[in-house]
Design a protein around this motif. Structure first.
Motif, PDB file in Angstrom:
ATOM      1  N   TRP A 145      -3.181  53.859  23.089  1.00 52.16           N
ATOM      2  CA  TRP A 145      -2.490  54.321  24.294  1.00 52.16           C
ATOM      3  C   TRP A 145      -2.984  55.699  24.731  1.00 52.16           C
ATOM      4  O   TRP A 145      -3.190  55.964  25.916  1.00 52.16           O
ATOM      5  N   ILE A 146      -3.195  56.592  23.764  1.00 51.55           N
ATOM      6  CA  ILE A 146      -3.718  57.915  24.095  1.00 51.55           C
ATOM      7  C   ILE A 146      -5.097  57.791  24.735  1.00 51.55           C
ATOM      8  O   ILE A 146      -5.409  58.450  25.729  1.00 51.55           O
ATOM      9  N   LYS A 147      -5.929  56.930  24.167  1.00 56.84           N
ATOM     10  CA  LYS A 147      -7.281  56.765  24.696  1.00 56.84           C
ATOM     11  C   LYS A 147      -7.261  56.217  26.116  1.00 56.84           C
ATOM     12  O   LYS A 147      -8.080  56.603  26.961  1.00 56.84           O
ATOM     13  N   ALA A 148      -6.291  55.328  26.403  1.00 52.37           N
ATOM     14  CA  ALA A 148      -6.255  54.681  27.714  1.00 52.37           C
ATOM     15  C   ALA A 148      -5.559  55.522  28.775  1.00 52.37           C
ATOM     16  O   ALA A 148      -6.009  55.572  29.930  1.00 52.37           O
ATOM     17  N   GLN A 149      -4.455  56.204  28.423  1.00 47.18           N
ATOM     18  CA  GLN A 149      -3.631  56.843  29.449  1.00 47.18           C
ATOM     19  C   GLN A 149      -3.318  58.309  29.185  1.00 47.18           C
ATOM     20  O   GLN A 149      -2.625  58.935  29.987  1.00 47.18           O
ATOM     21  N   GLY A 150      -3.762  58.873  28.089  1.00 47.70           N
ATOM     22  CA  GLY A 150      -3.483  60.278  27.842  1.00 47.70           C
ATOM     23  C   GLY A 150      -2.252  60.482  26.980  1.00 47.70           C
ATOM     24  O   GLY A 150      -1.763  59.570  26.322  1.00 47.70           O
ATOM     25  N   TYR A 151      -1.722  61.688  27.002  1.00 48.56           N
ATOM     26  CA  TYR A 151      -0.703  62.100  26.041  1.00 48.56           C
ATOM     27  C   TYR A 151       0.732  61.883  26.510  1.00 48.56           C
ATOM     28  O   TYR A 151       1.645  61.803  25.692  1.00 48.56           O
ATOM     29  N   GLN A 152       0.964  61.806  27.803  1.00 43.26           N
ATOM     30  CA  GLN A 152       2.337  61.838  28.295  1.00 43.26           C
ATOM     31  C   GLN A 152       3.097  60.542  28.046  1.00 43.26           C
ATOM     32  O   GLN A 152       4.223  60.558  27.532  1.00 43.26           O
ATOM     33  N   ASN A 153       2.514  59.390  28.366  1.00 50.41           N
ATOM     34  CA  ASN A 153       3.237  58.123  28.269  1.00 50.41           C
ATOM     35  C   ASN A 153       3.681  57.772  26.847  1.00 50.41           C
ATOM     36  O   ASN A 153       4.784  57.247  26.654  1.00 50.41           O
ATOM     37  N   PRO A 154       2.861  58.005  25.805  1.00 49.87           N
ATOM     38  CA  PRO A 154       3.357  57.728  24.448  1.00 49.87           C
ATOM     39  C   PRO A 154       4.613  58.516  24.093  1.00 49.87           C
ATOM     40  O   PRO A 154       5.461  58.032  23.341  1.00 49.87           O
ATOM     41  N   PHE A 155       4.735  59.734  24.632  1.00 49.43           N
ATOM     42  CA  PHE A 155       5.956  60.502  24.373  1.00 49.43           C
ATOM     43  C   PHE A 155       7.171  59.813  24.993  1.00 49.43           C
ATOM     44  O   PHE A 155       8.280  59.887  24.448  1.00 49.43           O
ATOM     45  N   TRP A 156       6.995  59.162  26.134  1.00 47.12           N
ATOM     46  CA  TRP A 156       8.112  58.439  26.752  1.00 47.12           C
ATOM     47  C   TRP A 156       8.564  57.275  25.868  1.00 47.12           C
ATOM     48  O   TRP A 156       9.759  56.978  25.780  1.00 47.12           O
ATOM     49  N   LEU A 157       7.607  56.598  25.222  1.00 45.10           N
ATOM     50  CA  LEU A 157       7.980  55.531  24.295  1.00 45.10           C
ATOM     51  C   LEU A 157       8.761  56.099  23.115  1.00 45.10           C
ATOM     52  O   LEU A 157       9.756  55.503  22.668  1.00 45.10           O
ATOM     53  N   ALA A 158       8.328  57.249  22.597  1.00 41.84           N
ATOM     54  CA  ALA A 158       9.070  57.895  21.508  1.00 41.84           C
ATOM     55  C   ALA A 158      10.487  58.236  21.948  1.00 41.84           C
ATOM     56  O   ALA A 158      11.452  58.097  21.172  1.00 41.84           O
ATOM     57  N   LEU A 184       8.407  59.215  14.909  1.00 42.55           N
ATOM     58  CA  LEU A 184       7.802  60.367  14.242  1.00 42.55           C
ATOM     59  C   LEU A 184       6.307  60.164  14.031  1.00 42.55           C
ATOM     60  O   LEU A 184       5.506  61.066  14.290  1.00 42.55           O
ATOM     61  N   VAL A 185       5.919  58.974  13.562  1.00 42.53           N
ATOM     62  CA  VAL A 185       4.497  58.704  13.321  1.00 42.53           C
ATOM     63  C   VAL A 185       3.733  58.661  14.637  1.00 42.53           C
ATOM     64  O   VAL A 185       2.580  59.084  14.722  1.00 42.53           O
ATOM     65  N   LEU A 186       4.373  58.158  15.674  1.00 47.08           N
ATOM     66  CA  LEU A 186       3.735  58.145  16.996  1.00 47.08           C
ATOM     67  C   LEU A 186       3.460  59.563  17.477  1.00 47.08           C
ATOM     68  O   LEU A 186       2.403  59.858  18.053  1.00 47.08           O
ATOM     69  N   GLN A 187       4.410  60.477  17.228  1.00 43.40           N
ATOM     70  CA  GLN A 187       4.282  61.839  17.733  1.00 43.40           C
ATOM     71  C   GLN A 187       3.382  62.727  16.888  1.00 43.40           C
ATOM     72  O   GLN A 187       2.794  63.677  17.419  1.00 43.40           O
ATOM     73  N   GLY A 188       3.273  62.457  15.573  1.00 42.98           N
ATOM     74  CA  GLY A 188       2.506  63.339  14.692  1.00 42.98           C
ATOM     75  C   GLY A 188       1.060  63.510  15.125  1.00 42.98           C
ATOM     76  O   GLY A 188       0.630  64.611  15.524  1.00 42.98           O
ATOM     77  N   PRO A 189       0.232  62.449  15.068  1.00 44.37           N
ATOM     78  CA  PRO A 189      -1.158  62.572  15.537  1.00 44.37           C
ATOM     79  C   PRO A 189      -1.238  62.907  17.019  1.00 44.37           C
ATOM     80  O   PRO A 189      -2.157  63.606  17.454  1.00 44.37           O
ATOM     81  N   LEU A 190      -0.258  62.423  17.793  1.00 46.20           N
ATOM     82  CA  LEU A 190      -0.247  62.696  19.230  1.00 46.20           C
ATOM     83  C   LEU A 190      -0.130  64.196  19.501  1.00 46.20           C
ATOM     84  O   LEU A 190      -0.883  64.759  20.309  1.00 46.20           O
ATOM     85  N   THR A 191       0.776  64.870  18.816  1.00 41.66           N
ATOM     86  CA  THR A 191       0.961  66.307  19.018  1.00 41.66           C
ATOM     87  C   THR A 191      -0.251  67.098  18.555  1.00 41.66           C
ATOM     88  O   THR A 191      -0.686  68.051  19.224  1.00 41.66           O
ATOM     89  N   THR A 192      -0.820  66.710  17.407  1.00 40.02           N
ATOM     90  CA  THR A 192      -2.006  67.415  16.909  1.00 40.02           C
ATOM     91  C   THR A 192      -3.180  67.265  17.864  1.00 40.02           C
ATOM     92  O   THR A 192      -3.901  68.237  18.153  1.00 40.02           O
TER      93      THR A 192
END
Length: 439
Positions: free
Chosen positions: A212-225, A47-55
């Motif tokens: 992770w967002i800074k290095a690879q963008g938004y998609q890969n962190p969602f896969w970890l979630a 959830l914490v990974l996705q919160g700032p990521l989604t915003t």
């Protein structure tokens, strides 16, 4: 575990056995061996990974649509007078509002049914359902990001998650599981340990997600979630040790669950217990409203001028906020022998007020981190989320022109109300016999 023989406590009459649901029977046959904390840890991490990521994703997508050039993942933005930046802030805040309000209205129906239902059938079914709901939301998010679908589809994922209980139900079931197996003398510390799990998971998710967002963008962190929630769901289904000793069959769709909530306040009770319960719930409601409301807008506050944070700094900011869970654990450990729970709550609220006051005037990165260190975060509530998203997400774009930090300033003043309530309630405790019956 061997089944009790006929006549022993907990034994069932053979005629009653067919009335058990399949879920309850399986729960009784396989009680598991693992504690509930790993489920809460994994779900909170996701959830914490996705919160700032989604915003940040909303900020980037909506900024690109309106032609705003300050949406780089590495940070950088224009002066506050840029009308396009304010348009992006407003659009992002409004889409967060739509998503959370839709989740609230669905969750208000589902959580009221699922909570009392879990008291009968056991905690495992609700933990599995809520984990599955969070899993479906991540899948929708991945599809939206991968295919560049309209951001409105993010609302669909939020609704699916809320229909199966949402994170609120998972967290409530986790704390209920701890309460099931703890004693009155150990319950406060066990709850604090649970909050520490939330803090550690949030800190890890914040730091990892930001870089992770800074290095690879938004998609890969969602896969970890996604992977994290798959693990949580499997753990809840096959490893978690059921804390309800004798799960029973109970219908899910029944008005009895709503009546049980009403009877909590309407049934006769000793002394002033009902009034105290209502006032404590009011205090909790206000605390959670401020928590959810400021959590919704803080990433927007960090992305825009004058802070102009990049993804890595936003991650560090999220980690600093979740450090307060660990501070809360240390506070409970140090003060539980000399202070009552209500006074520990007063100390936490005082730190919250100071933190929000700092946020309201913060113009530099250093001040933002100082404010985060003073913030103490509480648990979650569906009704508080509705109020939070309705008030703060509407207030933020409305106050951009005269004071961007006004919602934080308002939150600080609101928190004075539960601080006063808890202090007054401590001075007028329920009668001792009520405390004994409650424990």
């Amino acid at each position: 575990m061997d089944a009790p023989s006929p006549g022993e406590p907990g034994a069932l009459d053979p005629a009653e056995e067919p009335t058990r649901s399949g879920i309850a029977s399986r729960t009784r046959a396989w009680r598991g061996f693992g504690p509930v904390e790993p489920i809460v840890f994994l779900a909170s991490f996701s959830l914490v990974l996705q919160g700032p990521l989604t915003t940040q994703y909303l900020w980037h997508r909506l900024g690109a649509e309106v032609g705003y050039n300050g949406t780089s993942r590495g940070g950088g933005c224009n002066h506050t007078s840029d009308p396009k930046q304010q348009e992006v802030e407003t659009l992002t805040s409004h889409w967060s509002l739509y998503s959370n309000l839709s989740g609230f209205f669905v969750g208000l129906f589902s959580a009221t049914l699922l909570g009392p239902w879990s008291d009968s059938v056991g905690r495992r079914p609700l933990l599995v359902l809520a984990s599955t709901g969070l899993l479906l939301q991540v899948i929708v998010n991945i599809i939206v990001v991968s295919l560049d679908l309209h951001v409105g589809y993010l609302v669909l994922g939020r609704v699916l998650c809320a229909f199966l209980g949402d994170y609120n139900s998972l967290l409530a079931s986790g704390f209920a599981s701890v309460a099931d197996v703890s004693t009155t003398s150990t319950r406060t510390l066990r709850m604090a340990v649970m909050e520490a799990c939330l803090g550690i998971s949030g800190m890890l998710a914040g730091i990892l997600g930001g870089h992770w967002i800074k290095a690879q963008g938004y998609q890969n962190p969602f896969w970890l979630a996604l992977a994290t929630l798959i693990t949580a769901t499997l753990y809840a289904a096959f490893v978690y040790r059921e804390s309800v000793l004798d799960p029973q069959r109970a219908p899910l769709f029944t008005l009895r669950h709503y009546r049980s909530v009403f009877q909590l306040f309407a049934a006769p009770a000793p002394g002033k217990s009902r009034k105290h319960l209502a006032l404590y719930l009011l205090a909790l409601f206000l605390v959670l409203t401020v928590h959810y409301g400021t959590w919704d807008i803080i990433v927007l506050y960090e992305l825009s001028w004058p802070l102009c944070w990049g993804s890595n700094l936003i991650g560090y900011g999220s980690a600093a906020q979740h450090l307060s869970y660990l501070v809360s654990l240390a506070q409970v450990w140090l003060f539980q022998l000399c202070l009552r729970d209500s006074w520990m709550a007063e100390v936490s609220l005082a730190f919250n007020v100071v933190g929000l006051l700092v946020f309201s005037v913060a113009k530099t990165t250093a001040l933002m981190f100082i404010g985060a260190l003073f913030s103490c975060i509480a648990c979650v509530s569906g009704i508080a989320m509705m109020s939070a998203t309705g008030v703060f997400n509407s207030l933020y774009p409305a106050t951009l022109n005269f004071m961007k930090g006004f919602p934080f300033l308002l939150g600080a003043f609101i928190l004075l109300i539960p601080a006063i309530l808890i202090g007054l309630l401590e001075k007028s405790d329920p009668r001792p016999e009520y405390q004994k019956s409650f424990h």
